[in-house]
Design a protein around this motif. Structure first.
Motif, PDB file in Angstrom:
ATOM      1  N   UNK A 273     -19.997  -9.474  13.894  1.00 29.84           N
ATOM      2  CA  UNK A 273     -21.286  -9.519  13.202  1.00 29.84           C
ATOM      3  C   UNK A 273     -21.100  -9.942  11.760  1.00 29.84           C
ATOM      4  N   UNK A 274     -22.157 -10.505  11.170  1.00 24.44           N
ATOM      5  CA  UNK A 274     -22.112 -10.854   9.746  1.00 24.44           C
ATOM      6  C   UNK A 274     -23.486 -10.602   9.138  1.00 24.44           C
ATOM      7  N   UNK A 275     -23.488  -9.806   8.079  1.00 26.76           N
ATOM      8  CA  UNK A 275     -24.726  -9.452   7.385  1.00 26.76           C
ATOM      9  C   UNK A 275     -24.346  -8.922   6.008  1.00 26.76           C
ATOM     10  N   UNK A 276     -25.341  -8.604   5.203  1.00 28.07           N
ATOM     11  CA  UNK A 276     -25.080  -8.271   3.801  1.00 28.07           C
ATOM     12  C   UNK A 276     -24.424  -6.908   3.602  1.00 28.07           C
ATOM     13  N   UNK A 277     -24.379  -6.058   4.639  1.00 30.49           N
ATOM     14  CA  UNK A 277     -23.717  -4.754   4.487  1.00 30.49           C
ATOM     15  C   UNK A 277     -22.198  -4.849   4.541  1.00 30.49           C
ATOM     16  N   UNK A 278     -21.685  -5.966   5.068  1.00 27.84           N
ATOM     17  CA  UNK A 278     -20.231  -6.124   5.182  1.00 27.84           C
ATOM     18  C   UNK A 278     -19.615  -6.410   3.822  1.00 27.84           C
ATOM     19  N   UNK A 279     -18.416  -5.926   3.609  1.00 23.49           N
ATOM     20  CA  UNK A 279     -17.672  -6.285   2.404  1.00 23.49           C
ATOM     21  C   UNK A 279     -17.419  -7.793   2.393  1.00 23.49           C
ATOM     22  N   UNK A 280     -17.375  -8.361   1.192  1.00 27.31           N
ATOM     23  CA  UNK A 280     -17.213  -9.809   1.064  1.00 27.31           C
ATOM     24  C   UNK A 280     -15.970 -10.322   1.791  1.00 27.31           C
ATOM     25  N   UNK A 281     -14.863  -9.609   1.656  1.00 31.97           N
ATOM     26  CA  UNK A 281     -13.618 -10.046   2.285  1.00 31.97           C
ATOM     27  C   UNK A 281     -13.759 -10.101   3.804  1.00 31.97           C
TER      28      UNK A 281
END
Length: 444
Positions: A273-281
């Motif tokens: 998954x990819x969304x704004x809650x994930x850490x940038x790295x």
């Protein structure tokens, strides 16, 4: 039109050659000459049209052929998301390989070392800065960033930035810039708010419209009409019935992204998954794995529907119906790019029928309704019709049963690569560090 037909410096053309591009896209043909001539630009062009190269190439050309202050910031490219900042920085890295032009991507995140690296580059001077508005404001508020030598300002995905509430940040950043500069504004749409922003920032701009109003014909579009609670079961069925290559699944909410990704992982699919809650790295690693084919499926919010060049997407699935036709076109535009065909599925719940009917109205024709497997049980009728302002809600209790690269001096014959707007497959260094030529140029 071939790239060597533009009045571009040989070092820029060498970078284009190394990346395997020979011919320009329509937006590049129309935008590059007036930028070289020093005119302001107001361009309506969507992702996938090659607009990134349309502004990078002439800026590179002017930086290496015209005098500028070497220890100051000379160009500022403002973008809505960190992913787009990284994407542009990586494309620029390949195009500028045979030049001495330096660049840095300045974007959000909690990494203190990254902030320090950005501060060092911004204070010592860098030719091109690609930044998100919030991160640049953070640096400007510290008092050490000097933008008094900026000669070129680019606002990319301007409509997206305004949608995200960055209008005031953009105005504040431009207040630090010298009055004498060249301004380039790119937007996928041209609503009144963009024209108002253009009036404040641009000076007698040349207007160019390369917007894609309809999805490419080669995209196979189908819709599945189900109840909301049937969506996950349908996803598992669809993904197991036919073999696709790379797949992007778009959800409108982070909660749906997390839930769907969890369920697909339990079903043994290769998915992240990819969304704004994930850490940038973590976000960057997921994107890299997907681009490098280590990962088959990506479940994402609309953060990926604009601005990120990911090639060779075989299937796009709208798990939730997009809010409007423009978002729909942006989402499914991730597939059938360049010379490839693609498929786009949209899962329409009973509450989303009215939204989808409005999208069909803009498309000018209904999207084929695919058969839903009978094992899912009864499904709602699709009662909304294109051309109706309302529609979408079904009569209570009414259900229906489910159904079943080349040398620039030698013109190649036949098919040509579309020029310049796409990311190379290999990355020589992480964005966030000042980038100078050093290793081998990226190969297409």
């Amino acid at each position: 039109m071939y790239f060597d037909e533009f009045d571009l410096d040989d070092r820029v053309l060498d970078g284009i050659d190394a990346m395997g591009y020979t011919t320009a896209t329509p937006v590049q043909e129309q935008v590059i000459p007036p930028i070289i001539a020093g005119k302001d630009i107001l361009a309506c062009a969507q992702t996938g049209t090659g607009k990134t190269a349309a502004f990078l190439l002439p800026i590179l050309h002017r930086l290496i052929t015209e005098p500028h202050e070497t220890h100051k910031i000379n160009s500022l490219i403002i973008v809505p998301t960190r992913e787009l900042a990284v994407q542009i920085a990586q494309t620029l890295e390949g195009m500028s390989y045979f030049t001495s032009v330096s660049s840095i991507a300045v974007y959000g995140g909690s990494n203190g070392a990254l902030f320090s690296a950005e501060k060092k580059a911004l204070t010592s001077g860098v030719d091109i800065v690609i930044c998100t508005p919030g991160r640049m404001i953070a640096h400007l508020n510290m008092g050490y960033v000097k933008l008094d030598a900026v000669k070129y300002l680019v606002l990319d995905e301007a409509d997206r930035m305004l949608d995200m509430g960055f209008n005031d940040d953009i105005i504040k950043i431009t207040s630090f810039l010298p009055k004498q500069r060249q301004n380039l504004l790119f937007s996928a749409t041209m609503p009144d708010k963009i024209r108002k922003l253009a009036l404040k920032i641009l000076h007698q701009p040349e207007e160019i419209n390369i917007a894609i109003s309809k999805p490419p014909e080669k995209i196979v579009q189908e819709a599945f009409v189900v109840f909301e609670e049937q969506k996950i079961a349908l996803m598992k069925h669809v993904l197991s019935q036919k073999q696709f290559g790379s797949i992007i699944i778009f959800c409108s909410r982070k909660q749906n992204v997390k839930q769907l990704c969890h369920e697909l992982k339990k079903a043994r699919f290769s998915v992240e998954e990819i969304h704004s809650d994930l850490e940038q790295e973590k976000r960057e690693q997921v994107l890299m794995d997907f681009k490098n084919k280590k990962l088959k499926m990506l479940v994402a919010t609309d953060i990926l529907s604009r601005g990120i060049d990911i090639e060779d997407i075989d299937l796009v699935i709208n798990y939730d119906v997009p809010n409007d036709a423009e978002d729909y076109i942006h989402r499914i535009g991730r597939t059938a790019r360049a010379a490839t065909d693609g498929t786009a599925y949209t899962i329409v719940s009973e509450k989303e029928q009215r939204k989808f009917a409005r999208i069909e109205e803009v498309l000018g024709k209904p999207v084929v309704k695919a058969a839903v497997p009978a094992t899912l049980g009864p499904v709602p009728e699709y009662t909304a019709k294109p051309g109706r302002s309302g529609g979408g809600s079904r009569p209570h209790g009414k259900k229906r049963s489910g159904g079943s690269g080349g040398n620039r001096n030698q013109k190649p014959s036949g098919q040509h690569n579309r020029g310049g707007g796409h990311q190379s497959q290999q990355h020589r260094s992480k964005s966030g560090n000042s980038q100078h030529s050093g290793n081998n140029p990226p190969k297409p």
